[in-house]
Every structure is written in C-alpha cells, then in structure tokens.
Design an enzyme around this catalytic site. Structure first.
Site, PDB file in Angstrom:
ATOM      1  N   HIS A 120       0.243   1.286   5.011  1.00  0.00           N
ATOM      2  CA  HIS A 120       0.384   2.142   3.841  1.00  0.00           C
ATOM      3  C   HIS A 120       1.210   3.394   4.125  1.00  0.00           C
ATOM      4  O   HIS A 120       1.119   3.993   5.194  1.00  0.00           O
ATOM      5  CB  HIS A 120      -0.990   2.537   3.302  1.00  0.00           C
ATOM      6  CG  HIS A 120      -1.853   3.220   4.311  1.00  0.00           C
ATOM      7  ND1 HIS A 120      -1.803   4.574   4.548  1.00  0.00           N
ATOM      8  CD2 HIS A 120      -2.799   2.732   5.149  1.00  0.00           C
ATOM      9  CE1 HIS A 120      -2.678   4.897   5.473  1.00  0.00           C
ATOM     10  NE2 HIS A 120      -3.297   3.799   5.866  1.00  0.00           N
ATOM     11  N   ASP A 121       2.040   3.748   3.168  1.00  0.00           N
ATOM     12  CA  ASP A 121       2.802   4.995   3.142  1.00  0.00           C
ATOM     13  C   ASP A 121       3.912   5.076   4.190  1.00  0.00           C
ATOM     14  O   ASP A 121       4.465   6.152   4.424  1.00  0.00           O
ATOM     15  CB  ASP A 121       1.874   6.213   3.284  1.00  0.00           C
ATOM     16  CG  ASP A 121       0.783   6.228   2.224  1.00  0.00           C
ATOM     17  OD1 ASP A 121       1.125   6.406   1.041  1.00  0.00           O
ATOM     18  OD2 ASP A 121      -0.393   6.032   2.565  1.00  0.00           O
ATOM     19  N   GLY A 138      -0.226   3.593   9.507  1.00  0.00           N
ATOM     20  CA  GLY A 138       0.024   4.313   8.264  1.00  0.00           C
ATOM     21  C   GLY A 138       0.858   5.570   8.443  1.00  0.00           C
ATOM     22  O   GLY A 138       0.824   6.220   9.488  1.00  0.00           O
TER      23      GLY A 138
END
Length: 257
Positions: A120-121, A138
C-alpha cells in the site's frame, strides 16, 4: 473488445474498445482500463484501479486488492498504473491507505517481473526494472530508472533515488541515494552504475560529478550533514545531479552507509 467468454467483467467497469481480456479473469466495477491493454488469463483487477494505455498484465496477477494493513477499513483508496508497463506473472499490487496519500502509483514504461509485490501507498516512477520476487513494503518511494535485483526487499517508508540499483537479495533498510548501487543484507553502498549511466546518455563530466558525490557521501569520512551539503552544492552546478536535490528533500530514514 476481445473478452474471453469465461472472463467476468462488471458492467460498470470502464474498458477501452480494443482491450483484450483473457480466460477466467475478473474485472471489478470500479476498474478503468485504457486503450491497447492486454490482460492475460486468471487475472483479478479490483478496487478503484486505473490502468493507462498499452499495459500488458500476465496471468495470475492481483491488482487493486485491499492493502495488507490492519488499519484499513474499506476506504475508497486507489491503485493507479500508467502507460506501457509490463507486469509479469503472480504480481500483487495493493490499494493505498488513508494513513498516506491514499494511492499506490506505478508510472510509465516499467518492466516488472514475476512475483513482485507492491504494498500500500508505494510510489514507483518510470523506466524501472524489478526482477523476480522484488518486494516493497508500505509507503516506499522508488525513483525513475531504478533497477531492483531479484529478491530485493525494501523496508517501509524507504526512498530509492533515481538511477539506483540493487544486487540480488539485497535487504534495503534505509534510503538509497540516486545513482548508487547497493548490495547485501543489510544493503550497503557498492559504487555507482557508470555503465548504465553511459547507456542513458550521461556525459563524462556528469558521471565524474556523480562519482565525486559518491566519494563525498562514502569515502571521505565526512559527517552526513556535511557530505550532504557538499553534494547539494555540486548539484547546483551540474544539472545531471538534480535527482540528489529531490532525494534529500524526501529522505527521512537516513541513507545506507
């Protein structure tokens, strides 16, 4: 559209007219796929996911699944993939989270081999090469023209600068400055990729300046802040070193030493 009869494509998905979708693939309602894309068999694309033009996604990839983050509560975060990317078998790219900008991004012209994971991200630039099983935790930021060797692992919140390169099975736990080659577990600096820079059109003067920056960071025994000041001063005089300016502005974990 050349959509195989066994593929499941939600009627709300926005699919360009010439997209090909292989057997048993699943495309969710909030997915957009641009012109010229080829989606192989057994691919799952879900979440709020956008693919630009001319991407090739090979079998058994999972794009846009929920982030592997216990704090995620179903927010409408996104995965954005640019143009002309090749994404090989068994890759997993997750949505962003509300704890960051809410978007996982992949730029243009990237060559991403099998079993690569983008958590994520993560923010991935352009013209990168990720060899098999490279893994980003992440919030990792990867610059342009970066090469990650097979089984490279990058710690969360790390930054890897433009034109950096990692060796096979590198464990990156701090930021890697632009142009630097890193190797080992934990990864340490191992010179600069002079040959790669020549192939990308860097002049001898630019490569010499980059080598001097490497020496300031790693060979002259300077304290970090003093070495950083030397490199930034050189970057103000040599345009090719501009990636150092952006890198130091983003770096927060300290650099590999």
């Amino acid at each position: 559209m050349a959509i195989h009869s066994t593929a499941i494509v939600d009627p709300q998905a926005k699919i360009a007219a010439d997209v090909e979708i292989g057997a048993y693939s699943i495309i969710g309602p909030n997915v957009e796929i641009g012109a010229g894309c080829w989606i192989g068999p057994h691919v799952v694309i879900e979440g709020h996911t956008t693919l630009g033009k001319n991407n090739r996604v090979f079998q058994f990839c999972s794009l846009g699944a929920a982030p592997q983050d216990k704090k995620y509560a179903g927010e409408p975060t996104r995965l954005e993939i640019g143009d002309n990317n090749t994404i090989r078998e068994f890759c997993t790219f997750n949505l962003g989270t509300s704890q960051d900008v809410g978007v996982t991004r992949v730029g243009n012209d990237n060559w991403i081999m099998a079993y690569v994971h983008l958590a994520h991200d993560c923010q991935v630039g352009n013209h990168t090469i990720f060899a098999n099983n490279a893994t980003l935790a992440g919030h990792v930021h990867i610059g342009d023209w970066v090469i990650l060797g097979g089984f490279t692992s990058v710690h969360q919140f790390s930054v890897v600068g433009d034109h950096a390169m990692t060796a096979f099975a590198s464990a990156v736990t701090q930021d890697v400055p632009p142009f630097v080659m890193a190797a080992g577990n934990r990864a340490v600096p191992a010179g600069i990729n002079s040959e790669g820079l020549k192939r990308r059109g860097f002049t001898p003067d630019a490569i010499r300046a980059i080598k001097n920056a490497y020496k300031a960071l790693y060979r002259q025994g300077l304290p970090y802040e003093e070495a950083k000041a030397v490199v930034l001063q050189a970057a103000s005089e040599q345009e090719a070193m501009e990636p150092f300016v952006r890198f130091f502005a983003a770096s927060a974990r300290g650099i590999i030493r």
